[in-house]
Scaffold this motif. Structure first.
Motif, PDB file in Angstrom:
ATOM      1  N   PRO A   1      30.577  43.591  68.748  1.00  0.00           N
ATOM      2  CA  PRO A   1      30.000  44.382  67.655  1.00  0.00           C
ATOM      3  C   PRO A   1      30.842  45.571  67.223  1.00  0.00           C
ATOM      4  N   ARG A   2      31.588  46.197  68.130  1.00  0.00           N
ATOM      5  CA  ARG A   2      32.409  47.339  67.717  1.00  0.00           C
ATOM      6  C   ARG A   2      33.509  46.908  66.765  1.00  0.00           C
ATOM      7  N   GLN A   3      34.188  45.807  67.089  1.00  0.00           N
ATOM      8  CA  GLN A   3      35.219  45.306  66.175  1.00  0.00           C
ATOM      9  C   GLN A   3      34.585  44.849  64.864  1.00  0.00           C
ATOM     10  N   THR A   4      33.431  44.203  64.960  1.00  0.00           N
ATOM     11  CA  THR A   4      32.732  43.748  63.760  1.00  0.00           C
ATOM     12  C   THR A   4      32.377  44.934  62.867  1.00  0.00           C
ATOM     13  N   ALA A   5      31.868  45.998  63.475  1.00  0.00           N
ATOM     14  CA  ALA A   5      31.457  47.181  62.717  1.00  0.00           C
ATOM     15  C   ALA A   5      32.643  47.836  62.023  1.00  0.00           C
ATOM     16  N   THR A   6      33.746  47.985  62.740  1.00  0.00           N
ATOM     17  CA  THR A   6      34.939  48.604  62.145  1.00  0.00           C
ATOM     18  C   THR A   6      35.444  47.782  60.966  1.00  0.00           C
ATOM     19  N   ALA A   7      35.525  46.470  61.153  1.00  0.00           N
ATOM     20  CA  ALA A   7      35.992  45.598  60.070  1.00  0.00           C
ATOM     21  C   ALA A   7      35.046  45.653  58.884  1.00  0.00           C
ATOM     22  N   LEU A   8      33.749  45.702  59.135  1.00  0.00           N
ATOM     23  CA  LEU A   8      32.768  45.748  58.052  1.00  0.00           C
ATOM     24  C   LEU A   8      32.901  47.026  57.241  1.00  0.00           C
ATOM     25  N   VAL A   9      32.966  48.164  57.922  1.00  0.00           N
ATOM     26  CA  VAL A   9      33.069  49.437  57.211  1.00  0.00           C
ATOM     27  C   VAL A   9      34.359  49.487  56.397  1.00  0.00           C
ATOM     28  N   ASN A  10      35.463  49.053  56.991  1.00  0.00           N
ATOM     29  CA  ASN A  10      36.737  49.054  56.258  1.00  0.00           C
ATOM     30  C   ASN A  10      36.669  48.163  55.023  1.00  0.00           C
ATOM     31  N   LEU A  11      36.030  47.009  55.158  1.00  0.00           N
ATOM     32  CA  LEU A  11      35.939  46.084  54.018  1.00  0.00           C
ATOM     33  C   LEU A  11      35.036  46.650  52.925  1.00  0.00           C
ATOM     34  N   LEU A  12      33.906  47.251  53.296  1.00  0.00           N
ATOM     35  CA  LEU A  12      33.022  47.834  52.292  1.00  0.00           C
ATOM     36  C   LEU A  12      33.719  48.940  51.506  1.00  0.00           C
ATOM     37  N   VAL A  13      34.547  49.732  52.209  1.00  0.00           N
ATOM     38  CA  VAL A  13      35.309  50.775  51.511  1.00  0.00           C
ATOM     39  C   VAL A  13      36.339  50.143  50.577  1.00  0.00           C
ATOM     40  N   GLU A  14      37.045  49.137  51.067  1.00  0.00           N
ATOM     41  CA  GLU A  14      38.076  48.490  50.242  1.00  0.00           C
ATOM     42  C   GLU A  14      37.474  47.846  48.995  1.00  0.00           C
ATOM     43  N   LEU A  15      36.292  47.257  49.126  1.00  0.00           N
ATOM     44  CA  LEU A  15      35.671  46.573  47.994  1.00  0.00           C
ATOM     45  C   LEU A  15      35.239  47.530  46.888  1.00  0.00           C
ATOM     46  N   GLN A  16      35.179  48.826  47.189  1.00  0.00           N
ATOM     47  CA  GLN A  16      34.829  49.801  46.156  1.00  0.00           C
ATOM     48  C   GLN A  16      35.919  49.886  45.080  1.00  0.00           C
ATOM     49  N   ILE A  17      37.147  49.552  45.464  1.00  0.00           N
ATOM     50  CA  ILE A  17      38.248  49.661  44.494  1.00  0.00           C
ATOM     51  C   ILE A  17      38.929  48.319  44.219  1.00  0.00           C
ATOM     52  N   ALA A  18      38.529  47.266  44.952  1.00  0.00           N
ATOM     53  CA  ALA A  18      39.151  45.949  44.756  1.00  0.00           C
ATOM     54  C   ALA A  18      38.762  45.395  43.389  1.00  0.00           C
ATOM     55  N   GLU A  19      39.757  44.873  42.683  1.00  0.00           N
ATOM     56  CA  GLU A  19      39.498  44.353  41.337  1.00  0.00           C
ATOM     57  C   GLU A  19      38.910  42.956  41.368  1.00  0.00           C
ATOM     58  N   GLN A  20      39.228  42.187  42.409  1.00  0.00           N
ATOM     59  CA  GLN A  20      38.696  40.831  42.490  1.00  0.00           C
ATOM     60  C   GLN A  20      38.657  40.375  43.953  1.00  0.00           C
ATOM     61  N   PHE A  21      37.901  39.314  44.187  1.00  0.00           N
ATOM     62  CA  PHE A  21      37.747  38.796  45.536  1.00  0.00           C
ATOM     63  C   PHE A  21      39.055  38.182  46.012  1.00  0.00           C
ATOM     64  N   ASP A  22      39.473  38.557  47.213  1.00  0.00           N
ATOM     65  CA  ASP A  22      40.669  38.021  47.850  1.00  0.00           C
ATOM     66  C   ASP A  22      40.228  37.209  49.069  1.00  0.00           C
ATOM     67  N   PRO A  23      40.349  35.880  49.026  1.00  0.00           N
ATOM     68  CA  PRO A  23      39.837  35.050  50.128  1.00  0.00           C
ATOM     69  C   PRO A  23      40.530  35.293  51.460  1.00  0.00           C
ATOM     70  N   VAL A  24      41.698  35.928  51.443  1.00  0.00           N
ATOM     71  CA  VAL A  24      42.402  36.228  52.686  1.00  0.00           C
ATOM     72  C   VAL A  24      41.970  37.583  53.237  1.00  0.00           C
ATOM     73  N   ARG A  25      42.028  38.607  52.400  1.00  0.00           N
ATOM     74  CA  ARG A  25      41.728  39.973  52.851  1.00  0.00           C
ATOM     75  C   ARG A  25      40.232  40.234  53.002  1.00  0.00           C
ATOM     76  N   HIS A  26      39.426  39.535  52.243  1.00  0.00           N
ATOM     77  CA  HIS A  26      38.005  39.866  52.189  1.00  0.00           C
ATOM     78  C   HIS A  26      37.119  38.922  52.995  1.00  0.00           C
ATOM     79  N   ARG A  27      37.727  38.052  53.777  1.00  0.00           N
ATOM     80  CA  ARG A  27      36.989  37.234  54.746  1.00  0.00           C
ATOM     81  C   ARG A  27      37.605  37.527  56.116  1.00  0.00           C
ATOM     82  N   VAL A  28      36.889  38.272  56.920  1.00  0.00           N
ATOM     83  CA  VAL A  28      37.427  38.783  58.181  1.00  0.00           C
ATOM     84  C   VAL A  28      36.736  38.084  59.355  1.00  0.00           C
ATOM     85  N   HIS A  29      37.527  37.366  60.149  1.00  0.00           N
ATOM     86  CA  HIS A  29      36.994  36.693  61.330  1.00  0.00           C
ATOM     87  C   HIS A  29      37.293  37.532  62.575  1.00  0.00           C
ATOM     88  N   ILE A  30      36.249  37.840  63.318  1.00  0.00           N
ATOM     89  CA  ILE A  30      36.361  38.630  64.536  1.00  0.00           C
ATOM     90  C   ILE A  30      36.518  37.680  65.724  1.00  0.00           C
TER      91      ILE A  30
END
Length: 349
Positions: free
Chosen positions: A308-337
């Protein structure tokens, strides 16, 4: 350094390994500075006792964007979701690039209309969402409208849309299922027998993927081990306990017992009340205090932890990144823990 001299900007710069100009930009907000660099300057200022360290911290906070994220988790009695919520809160506090607030809501009524109402309420109040949910056409339609309105939504732990690509943070659930099959094939005393499987619900795509992975591995490498029809436990410990005892009565060739979602505490409760522990391999999900105790007592054999700690860190980082991402990136925006296999030998490490 002469401790009698008052630390200066140059002292801070030297300690941080940066230029005086960079420290000056952070202190006086003269130009944009990378958040990680600004944090580096703050740590150096605090370390050398620079008199304006508090001002530097204030400048950093003022220049960070501010976001509120809505997190929708399943409302169960399990410790896992409480641990995950705590990990997300701590990850948000550590995030150097933004000032974050997390608003947690929990699903107790699993009807689609109730879940949609919770999601829509969060979408009104928040800049981004992370949602644990099963797949349903009405839920997917609601999420599509929210995304079109400019609010990013991350599927957490389990995919939500069966067809469309979507931001995701969690394990590769096919890999989890195949890993369970690998463990069963190597730990079952007999090469033939039945395997009991319990899952939260057929519409949870992550659970279905785990079951499919389990089936595929056993079919390829241990065809004598036969998975029984999965039983729905709604991630509920009481239902799981009753189902476990029923499986043990009805299948005298039971060689393995797997929970692919929540409710694993019910298996522990069921096995603890038996006069003798059955000779079978028992695999649960998520490392909690209770599951670690069960490992130590020999009630269960293996726990597959989603970290869960790794999951939480990845989730928060992705939510922040998506605030400025122009479009969905299937590589960067799908994070497998990566999963972690926990046994009695490493459960306390």
């Amino acid at each position: 350094m002469n401790n009698n001299k008052r630390p200066t900007i140059a002292t801070v710069a030297q300690h941080a390994g940066l230029s005086v100009a960079t420290v000056d930009r952070v202190l006086n907000a003269r130009a944009p500075v990378n958040p990680a660099t600004a944090e580096q300057v703050l740590q150096a200022a605090e370390a050398v006792g620079y008199f304006a360290a508090r001002l530097i911290g204030q400048r950093i906070l003022e220049r960070r964007p501010t976001y509120r994220f809505g997190i929708l988790l399943l409302g169960t009695a399990q410790a896992f979701y409480a641990n995950l919520a705590q990990a997300i809160t701590e990850a948000a506090q550590r995030q150097a690039g933004a000032n974050l607030t997390c608003q947690f809501e929990y699903v107790f009524d699993r009807t689609p209309s109730a879940i949609i109402a919770q999601i829509e309420q969060l979408a009104v109040q928040c800049d981004g969402l992370a949602v644990v949910s099963f797949a349903h056409p009405q839920i997917n339609a609601a999420l599509a409208q929210i995304r079109e309105a400019g609010v990013p939504v991350v599927a957490l732990l389990s995919g939500i849309h069966e067809a469309a690509a979507e931001p995701y943070v969690g394990q590769d659930n096919q890999v989890v299922g195949r890993t369970m099959g690998w463990l069963l094939a190597r730990t079952c005393g007999a090469r033939k027998g039945s395997i009991g499987v319990l899952l939260g619900g057929h519409r949870f795509l992550g659970h279905q993927e785990r079951v499919e992975g389990l089936h595929s591995y056993l079919a390829e490498h241990a065809p004598g081990l036969r998975p029984l029809e999965p039983l729905i436990n709604l991630d509920n410990c009481d239902i799981t306990e009753e189902a476990t005892l029923d499986l043990l009565v009805r299948h005298d060739d039971l060689r393995g017992l797997c929970v692919v979602g929540g409710g694993g505490d019910g298996i522990i409760n069921a096995l603890a009340q038996l006069p003798k522990r059955p000779a079978l391999c028992c695999i649960l999900q998520e490392s909690t205090e209770l599951s670690r105790q069960a490992l130590a007592q020999g009630l269960v054999d293996v726990v597959i932890d989603s970290q869960p700690r790794q999951t939480a860190t990845a989730l928060v980082n992705l939510l922040v990144e998506l605030q400025i991402a122009e479009q969905f990136d299937p590589v960067r925006h799908r994070v497998h823990i990566p999963l972690q296999i926990v046994t009695s030998e490493n459960s306390q490490s």
